[in-house]
Design a protein around this motif. Structure first.
Motif, short mmCIF file in Angstrom:
data_model
loop_
_atom_site.label_atom_id
_atom_site.label_comp_id
_atom_site.label_asym_id
_atom_site.label_seq_id
_atom_site.Cartn_x
_atom_site.Cartn_y
_atom_site.Cartn_z
N THR A 45 73.46 119.20 16.15
CA THR A 45 74.82 119.39 16.69
C THR A 45 75.85 119.37 15.58
OG1 THR A 45 75.03 117.02 17.11
CG2 THR A 45 74.17 118.39 18.90
N PHE A 46 75.62 118.53 14.55
CA PHE A 46 76.56 118.47 13.43
C PHE A 46 76.56 119.78 12.65
CE2 PHE A 46 78.38 117.18 9.42
CZ PHE A 46 79.37 116.29 9.81
N LYS A 47 75.36 120.36 12.45
CA LYS A 47 75.28 121.65 11.75
C LYS A 47 75.93 122.75 12.59
CE LYS A 47 71.11 120.80 9.00
NZ LYS A 47 69.71 121.24 8.74
N GLU A 48 75.76 122.67 13.89
CA GLU A 48 76.39 123.66 14.76
C GLU A 48 77.91 123.57 14.67
OE1 GLU A 48 76.73 126.79 17.47
OE2 GLU A 48 75.07 126.05 16.21
N MET A 49 78.40 122.34 14.58
CA MET A 49 79.85 122.16 14.42
C MET A 49 80.33 122.77 13.11
SD MET A 49 82.24 120.06 12.69
CE MET A 49 81.38 118.55 12.32
N LEU A 50 79.55 122.54 12.02
CA LEU A 50 79.93 123.11 10.74
C LEU A 50 79.86 124.64 10.77
CD1 LEU A 50 78.19 120.67 8.25
CD2 LEU A 50 80.58 120.73 8.92
N ARG A 51 78.86 125.17 11.47
CA ARG A 51 78.76 126.62 11.56
C ARG A 51 79.96 127.21 12.30
NH1 ARG A 51 77.81 130.34 14.94
NH2 ARG A 51 77.59 128.85 16.66
N ILE A 52 80.34 126.55 13.36
CA ILE A 52 81.51 127.03 14.13
C ILE A 52 82.77 126.94 13.25
CG2 ILE A 52 82.98 126.52 16.11
CD1 ILE A 52 80.46 125.59 17.59
#
Length: 822
Positions: A731-738
């Motif tokens: 989820t943290f990587k997804e936040m960074l991707r967004i």
């Protein structure tokens, strides 16, 4: 040596020894051409180069004797003689100069029309101490030469006249002025220096009367005229009477007073000074008095008055010194003492008259100045006859349409003067005349009627006051008069004056019954001059007498008359009183529905809040929520976010937090980006409190589309903190991707790029250094807060102490902390 006959028929002169063998060639040429100038010129040139001074003079003398009409030979001869004596003192060698003068006289016998010969002669004479002979020679030159050549002589004659000065110079200048009248200014200056002031004034008058005269020094007509007047004033004692000199000084100065209006004070003072310097003190005093009552400005008045006071003080000081001298000698002169007393009394009277004289000036400037007439009446104090005379003169002089200041106040003060004296009958007569005056506006006439009513009230005549105002507002049943129609007189329009009606209704309310007061209010509504204040006052009056339903009807009539924004204030009062009155809920709902039906968004918030509060207190909470939901669509854009927050708060308090989800969703879709972002954060915080982590994460993801990481870092900080507490590595990587995706999206916005460039240029360097220094500390803190097994993004494990390089993977996602902070 005996005289011999020479071939040319002349006797041989005794100085023939000056002719030598070398001269024989020239002598033969002269004999062959006795009437030609060229042989003589050649002969003279030879003597200049090879002969002696005596020989040159001998040849020049013979040449001029043989050809006496030759200008060229005489010019050479005269220049030779001038050069010969130029280094000699004219007083010590007067004989040599006399010989040269005689030679000039010989030349001028036949060459008197040659201006150059005259110029040489005059230049030569100017070096000699013979004034009379030089002057006469100048005169001979002017008589001999034509007028067209006189300028060449005057170039020398003028400096000579200036050097001689006195009467001689004046006489010379008089002749010169006939040729060059444009030099009149220099002539006037010469006359003034010579003490001929009368002649100087006449010369000035001649220059001013000459329409083609143009000053060489750039002076205008007024400047020349002022200099002439100053000359008259400064030397008044040296100028004879007008019947002898032909100079009427007083007439000249008075013509300037009437012509130059901005110099009147100075000219009146000058005229008085002229008579004083001539010893005519009474005449000067009369001029001062005339000036004080004729000037038009305060500046001129101050100038004349100060000069007048200074003159009187000087006269009194002189008389006091004379009296003191007589006292020391023991001489008693009753006439002199009486004259001193008269002078002192006159001086005191002059000082007492100053305020009145100054007031006269201001009234002459504008006789329609009401304030100045009031000041004049106040100056007389308790002098009844003068005060009445002042008011009478003011009323006769002031034109109401052109008046400066309130004319009605003048009439009112006039009546009050009689009222203070106990003469109420005359005061009423003045008031009756005053209300018939064609005032400039209806307001002034209304104020006049009110002044009359207040006068009656001050004297406890309440019925008379009501009767006066009833007469003032008397009008037909249906009046078609337009209050703003300036073509009609104020008397025809005063019955529509709200100010008059307001005073009248207050008076009737104070001294009459309720029924009479209601009739007055109804008459106001019939004339269609009611104001919002009228509606409120009428409604309050009925409410005070417990006529609540009738007061509500008055509010409704007012709402029919006025539109927004006035109607909003009436609705606010009406609804507040209706709610406080505890009327039926159905009726209140109808009133609120009417209020919000055509209400502009700008004013809708207050009414909807009152409506919702009513439903919460006396109705159903479900109905209140519907009203708040309607309010979120009806209010203005700047109030919509506050309305949604209020709606959410009420829904949560009445139905719990889950009931706010649809409200949040609609708020996010309806509000602009800045306000929607804050709403999303509140929504996510609410879901987090309910334990709905996935819903909260989805809300953060939805809000990220209008949150640029460079301008709204607080949002991403909160999301990052949320993921650290409740998320995992994916989820943290997804936040960074967004975050990177959103940043890339905003990087393509041209307008946004320009605004960011401007923001970076205005950022202080120390701020950037501070932010960079915080990156490493924030990374360590996030690593410490991360859950077990959660690996923060980094550049990889430390390779210190090993030389093996780790191969790089181009597909690896870089999640460096520095990127997170961007």
């Amino acid at each position: 040596m005996s005289a011999q006959i020479v071939p040319n028929g002349n006797r041989r002169r005794p100085d023939l020894h000056l002719i030598n063998d070398e001269d024989s060639v020239f002598e033969q040429d002269i004999l062959r051409n006795p009437g030609s100038v060229e042989p003589w010129l050649a002969y003279i040139q030879f003597k200049v180069q090879h002969g002696t001074t005596q020989g040159q003079a001998f040849v020049l003398e013979r040449a001029c004797s043989q050809l006496p009409r030759s200008y060229k030979l005489w010019k050479m001869y005269l220049e030779y003689r001038i050069k010969h004596v130029s280094h000699l003192n004219a007083a010590l060698y007067a004989n040599e100069y006399r010989k040269a003068n005689a030679l000039f006289e010989r030349a001028l016998i036949l060459l008197n029309k040659m201006p150059r010969i005259w110029e040489l002669y005059l230049h030569f004479l100017l070096r000699q101490p013979f004034v009379t002979r030089t002057r006469r020679t100048f005169d001979r030159a002017l008589r001999a030469l034509p007028v067209t050549q006189h300028r060449r002589i005057w170039v020398l004659y003028r400096p000579f006249a200036d050097s001689v000065a006195g009467i001689t110079a004046v006489k010379i200048w008089r002749r010169y002025m006939q040729l060059r009248p444009e030099d009149a200014e220099d002539f006037i200056e010469l006359l003034t220096q010579a003490g001929l002031y009368t002649d100087a004034i006449k010369a000035s008058m001649g220059a001013l009367n000459n329409t083609r005269f143009i000053s060489k020094h750039g002076r205008g007509q007024f400047e020349l005229w002022s200099e002439m007047v100053n000359l008259m004033i400064d030397h008044a004692a040296d100028i004879g009477p007008s019947h002898e000199t032909g100079i009427d000084v007083e007439r000249i100065i008075r013509s300037g007073i009437s012509r130059f209006t901005d110099q009147r004070g100075k000219l009146w003072t000058g005229l008085a000074t002229y008579w004083i310097r001539r010893g005519c003190f009474e005449r000067g005093r009369d001029v001062f008095e005339e000036g004080l009552v004729s000037v038009m400005t305060v500046r001129d008045f101050t100038l004349v008055f100060d000069s007048y006071v200074e003159f009187e003080e000087s006269v009194i000081c002189g008389l006091m010194e004379t009296a003191s001298a007589r006292t020391q000698k023991g001489i008693i002169d009753d006439d002199a003492d009486f004259e001193l007393d008269i002078r002192m009394m006159r001086f005191e009277q002059l000082m007492d008259r100053r305020p009145f004289l100054l007031n006269d000036i201001l009234l002459r400037q504008n006789p329609n100045n009401v304030l100045e007439w009031e000041k004049r009446a106040a100056l007389w104090g308790s002098n009844k006859s003068e005060v009445v005379g002042t008011y009478t003169a003011a009323i006769a002089a002031i034109q109401p349409k052109k008046a400066v200041g309130p004319v009605y106040q003048l009439w009112a003060n006039y009546a009050k003067f009689y009222e203070r004296g106990g003469d109420l009958r005359d005061a009423r007569i003045i008031m009756e005349k005053a209300v018939k005056v064609p005032f400039k506006s209806v307001t002034e006439l209304a104020d006049m009627w009110i002044e009359w009513a207040e006068m009656e009230l001050r004297n406890q005549n309440f019925d008379d006051a009501v009767r006066v105002l009833a007469k003032a507002i008397q009008a037909p049943k249906r009046s078609t008069v337009d209050y703003f129609d300036e073509t009609l007189s104020p008397q025809l329009r005063v019955h529509k004056s709200w100010k008059l009606w307001s005073f009248y209704v207050d008076l009737v309310e104070s001294v009459c019954s309720l029924e009479e007061t209601k009739k007055v209010y109804e008459r106001i509504f019939e004339l269609r001059i009611a104001t919002p204040q009228t509606v409120v006052n009428y409604a309050n009056l009925l409410e005070e007498h417990h006529y609540y339903e009738e007061s509500f009807k008055i509010y409704e009539r007012g709402l029919d008359l006025f539109s927004y924004p006035v109607a909003f204030e009436l609705w606010n009062l009406y609804l507040t009183k209706a709610v406080d009155r505890k009327i039926s809920i159905e009726r209140l709902r109808d009133l609120f529905e009417q209020a919000v039906e055509d209400c502009p968004p700008k004013f809708a918030k207050v009414i909807y809040l009152m409506y919702g509060n009513l439903e919460e207190e006396r109705g159903l909470a479900r109905h209140a929520m519907r009203i708040y939901e309607r309010a979120t669509r009806a209010v203005a854009d700047e109030d919509r976010a506050d309305m949604f927050n209020f709606y959410i708060t009420k829904s949560a308090s009445n139905f719990g937090l889950p009931s706010t989800r649809p409200i949040y969703e609609r708020a996010i879709s309806a509000l602009p980006d800045n306000e929607a972002r804050d709403m999303c954060l509140k929504f996510a915080e609410m879901e987090k409190r309910l334990g709905e982590i996935d819903r909260a994460r989805a809300i953060y993801g939805h809000a990220s589309q209008f949150c640029d990481p460079r301008t709204t870092p607080d949002f991403w900080t909160k999301w990052e903190s949320f993921e650290v507490q409740h998320g995992n590595e994916d989820t943290f990587k997804e936040m960074l991707r967004i975050k990177r995706s959103v940043q890339a999206q905003y990087n393509t916005d041209v307008n946004f790029i320009a605004s960011q460039a401007l923001a970076r240029s205005s950022r202080r360097p120390e701020d950037a250094t501070k932010f960079e220094g915080q990156d490493s500390m924030e990374a360590l803190e996030r690593q410490a807060r991360a859950p077990a097994g959660f690996v923060a993004a980094s550049d990889g494990p430390s390779m210190t102490g090993t030389s093996q390089a780790i191969p790089s993977n181009p597909d690896t996602i870089d999640i460096d902390d520095a990127d997170v902070d961007e």
